[in-house]
Design an enzyme around this catalytic site. Sequence first.
Site, short mmCIF file in Angstrom:
data_model
loop_
_atom_site.label_atom_id
_atom_site.label_comp_id
_atom_site.label_asym_id
_atom_site.label_seq_id
_atom_site.Cartn_x
_atom_site.Cartn_y
_atom_site.Cartn_z
N HIS A 80 0.85 -1.19 0.00
CA HIS A 80 0.00 0.00 0.00
C HIS A 80 0.89 1.24 0.00
O HIS A 80 2.09 1.16 0.23
CB HIS A 80 -0.94 0.02 1.21
N ASP A 103 -4.87 -18.27 13.64
CA ASP A 103 -3.79 -18.82 14.46
C ASP A 103 -3.85 -18.23 15.87
O ASP A 103 -3.68 -17.02 16.06
CB ASP A 103 -2.44 -18.50 13.82
N SER A 147 1.92 -4.94 7.54
CA SER A 147 1.60 -4.73 6.14
C SER A 147 2.70 -5.28 5.26
O SER A 147 3.87 -5.02 5.48
CB SER A 147 1.41 -3.25 5.83
#
Length: 336
Positions: A163, A285, A300
Amino acid sequence: MRKLKFYIAAAVVAACLCVSVPSVQVSADAATKEYYIGGMTAGFTLSAGGAEVIGLNEVSAEDGLHRPAEEAGIRIGDCICAVDGISIKTISDLNSALDKCGGKAVILRVKRGGDMAEVSVTPVQEKKSGKYKIGVLIRDSLAGIGTVTYIEKDTLRFGALGHSVCDENRNILEISNPSVYLCSVVGVNKGTRGKAGELRGLFMGDQLGKAEKVCAEGLYGTFSKSYDFSHLETVEAAPISEATIGKAIIYSTIDGVCPQQYEIAIAKVDSNNRDNKNFVIKVTDERLISETGGIVQGMSGSPILQNGKLIGAVTHVFLNDPTRGYGIGIENMTKN
């Protein structure tokens, strides 16, 4: 220089000797491009795009106190990009331009949000230093951490973040210091409903490579040839069309410098999303949920693998549910 939080999640491909990461079995097709798997955090330095105003103050002159910038309409968050047509990239650029004015009015080209404007300001000569000033506190760069998603095996080109990188005013930042450094995660602020968590990291001083571009799909550059790739696994990439709803894994680092595998589920696939939100993912998880609450800032770019192939990277977290977030398809990252 102030720390910048990368407001979505991030990834860096790097070797790790201290943890045994399970191998990913892939087909050995010589005609298919291979990628080293990422998952390690890295430190980046980005430019504010000029001299960003972070405060307004007084200038003490022979005839009293003055506030030239404030009186001219300069606001906190404005970015000074030019003085009398001369480009401003750093604090020293601004100081040099003001020193040359000799007390005459100058025209500042200012970026405010997505708009540009010209403002006339008359610098004042400070009594103590003799320097011409306009009464602003500024910064010219910001630092943050993220994760490199992949490194092309043949070219050593890497992609990270998945991003764009923005400041607090949502302005997309530019590359400043082109170096990318290994970063050690020293703590985690756990994500909770309504508030994103974050990784806390320290630059280690070990240079991983050079950053060259930042855009809507992430941050890109080239890894150093001297880097030790011998302990990195390689995989092939798969297009979004091969992704399916169901089990997948991500590689992330939430402690130290060593990435770990964590289980997730892909809940939605959208190959046509114009905002690069090609996947909705959910962390399943329990280890990761226990340590971080789910997806946090700094994750990210964490690579997403399904059926032994690299299909994308983690990008955003849902504020109302930190176990859920978005991912970008790897084909949208590698096109850059």
